[in-house]
Enzyme design. Structure first.
Site, PDB file in Angstrom:
ATOM      1  N   LYS A  29       0.874  -1.206  -0.018  1.00  0.00           N
ATOM      2  CA  LYS A  29      -0.117   0.041   0.246  1.00  0.00           C
ATOM      3  C   LYS A  29       0.836   1.254  -0.122  1.00  0.00           C
ATOM      4  O   LYS A  29       1.403   1.601   1.257  1.00  0.00           O
ATOM      5  CB  LYS A  29      -0.913   0.079   1.176  1.00  0.00           C
ATOM      6  CG  LYS A  29      -1.704  -1.086   1.071  1.00  0.00           C
ATOM      7  CD  LYS A  29      -2.394  -1.300   2.783  1.00  0.00           C
ATOM      8  CE  LYS A  29      -3.188  -2.666   2.737  1.00  0.00           C
ATOM      9  NZ  LYS A  29      -3.842  -2.590   4.165  1.00  0.00           N
ATOM     10  N   ALA A  96      -7.604   4.662 -17.491  1.00  0.00           N
ATOM     11  CA  ALA A  96      -9.174   4.883 -17.954  1.00  0.00           C
ATOM     12  C   ALA A  96      -9.416   5.966 -17.068  1.00  0.00           C
ATOM     13  O   ALA A  96      -9.068   6.163 -15.787  1.00  0.00           O
ATOM     14  CB  ALA A  96      -9.907   3.486 -17.702  1.00  0.00           C
ATOM     15  N   HIS A 131     -19.902  15.882  -9.150  1.00  0.00           N
ATOM     16  CA  HIS A 131     -19.192  15.037  -8.030  1.00  0.00           C
ATOM     17  C   HIS A 131     -19.133  15.690  -6.615  1.00  0.00           C
ATOM     18  O   HIS A 131     -19.553  16.709  -6.597  1.00  0.00           O
ATOM     19  CB  HIS A 131     -17.772  14.645  -8.678  1.00  0.00           C
ATOM     20  CG  HIS A 131     -17.539  13.809  -9.771  1.00  0.00           C
ATOM     21  ND1 HIS A 131     -17.808  14.329 -11.260  1.00  0.00           N
ATOM     22  CD2 HIS A 131     -17.341  12.452  -9.717  1.00  0.00           C
ATOM     23  CE1 HIS A 131     -17.435  13.229 -11.878  1.00  0.00           C
ATOM     24  NE2 HIS A 131     -17.275  12.067 -11.272  1.00  0.00           N
ATOM     25  N   LYS A 135     -13.762  16.225  -4.594  1.00  0.00           N
ATOM     26  CA  LYS A 135     -12.726  15.827  -5.963  1.00  0.00           C
ATOM     27  C   LYS A 135     -12.195  17.369  -6.320  1.00  0.00           C
ATOM     28  O   LYS A 135     -12.790  18.265  -6.559  1.00  0.00           O
ATOM     29  CB  LYS A 135     -14.064  15.450  -6.948  1.00  0.00           C
ATOM     30  CG  LYS A 135     -13.218  15.074  -8.334  1.00  0.00           C
ATOM     31  CD  LYS A 135     -14.175  14.612  -9.301  1.00  0.00           C
ATOM     32  CE  LYS A 135     -13.742  14.156 -10.575  1.00  0.00           C
ATOM     33  NZ  LYS A 135     -12.466  13.434 -10.644  1.00  0.00           N
ATOM     34  N   THR A 142     -13.867  11.570 -16.670  1.00  0.00           N
ATOM     35  CA  THR A 142     -14.840  10.912 -17.514  1.00  0.00           C
ATOM     36  C   THR A 142     -15.355  12.042 -18.439  1.00  0.00           C
ATOM     37  O   THR A 142     -15.825  11.639 -19.632  1.00  0.00           O
ATOM     38  CB  THR A 142     -15.702  10.545 -16.595  1.00  0.00           C
ATOM     39  OG1 THR A 142     -15.107   9.532 -15.635  1.00  0.00           O
ATOM     40  CG2 THR A 142     -16.911   9.967 -17.175  1.00  0.00           C
TER      41      THR A 142
END
Length: 233
Positions: A29, A96, A131, A135, A142
């Site tokens: 992590k 992505a 959102h 954020k 997106t």
């Protein structure tokens, strides 16, 4: 599968839960300040870190033979350089802006609708994204991907935050409460409106898609997308 998590915020923790449920191990992590990284025991890395850290995280993995799934946004000025390093190192990479399976279907619907609307100049198109207030980047990755999907099949040349004209797709960004993500494509004319919308009910879909992508990429070489993972090409 042994997974290294780069970034252990809310998304990292969600990915950990899903990966463990699917029988995988989280063997690292990694956050800012992590002193040493054990690449030897990693089968794949999943990067949801920060824009400042992403490029180094990803390319260090390539140099150590680790395939990478990255969903970090805000670092894409270095994307072409990253792809070049991946190819030089014979690595494997999927970036992505959104790993949600539903969102990737939505990307396909958006592209198809853009083709249908391409010659209907009486309609003006816009993108809205909503959102949560934590954020940091705007517009969302997106929303940018959606705008690029429209541009590919229309006369629009660019996108811009809070502005629309004949050659520019306007993107509106809103930050409200704890909204996981809502994206709307609107085609407006004087006569009517056409809209498609994707609403995320929680963050689990993003994390699930990233883990599925990590399962898919193991043993492959090259630069891929979620279209490859979902066989949408």
């Amino acid at each position: 599968m042994n997974i290294g998590l780069f970034g252990y915020g809310r998304m990292g923790k969600m990915i950990e839960q899903i990966a463990l449920h699917r029988g995988h191990k989280i063997i690292a992590k990694i956050d800012a300040g992590t002193p040493e990284i054990d690449f030897d025991s990693m089968d794949v890395a999943i990067d949801f870190s920060t824009p400042d850290a992403a490029f180094k995280n990803i390319t260090d993995c390539f140099k150590n033979g680790i395939p990478v799934i990255s969903g970090t946004t805000g670092w894409l000025a270095n994307y072409d350089k990253t792809v070049s390093i991946c190819n030089d190192e014979k690595g494997a990479f999927i970036y992505a802006s959104n790993f949600s399976l539903g969102v990737n279907v939505f990307f396909e619907l958006n592209s198809y609708l853009a083709k249908v609307m391409a010659n209907l100049n009486q309609y003006a198109v816009s993108v809205e994204e909503i959102h949560h207030t934590k954020k940091l980047d705007a517009p969302s990755g997106t929303a940018i991907t959606l705008a690029e999907g429209i541009m590919e099949h229309s006369q629009y040349q660019n996108w811009q935050l809070n502005k629309t004209d004949e050659e520019t797709i306007g993107i509106t960004s809103k930050r409200e409460g704890s909204v996981p993500g809502t994206h709307t494509i609107s085609y407006e004319s004087e006569i009517d409106s056409i809209k498609i919308k994707h609403i995320a009910h929680n963050r689990e879909g993003f994390a699930m898609g990233a883990v599925i992508a990590a399962e898919w990429i193991r043993g492959k070489i090259g630069v891929f997308s979620m279209k490859d993972v979902l066989n949408l090409n």
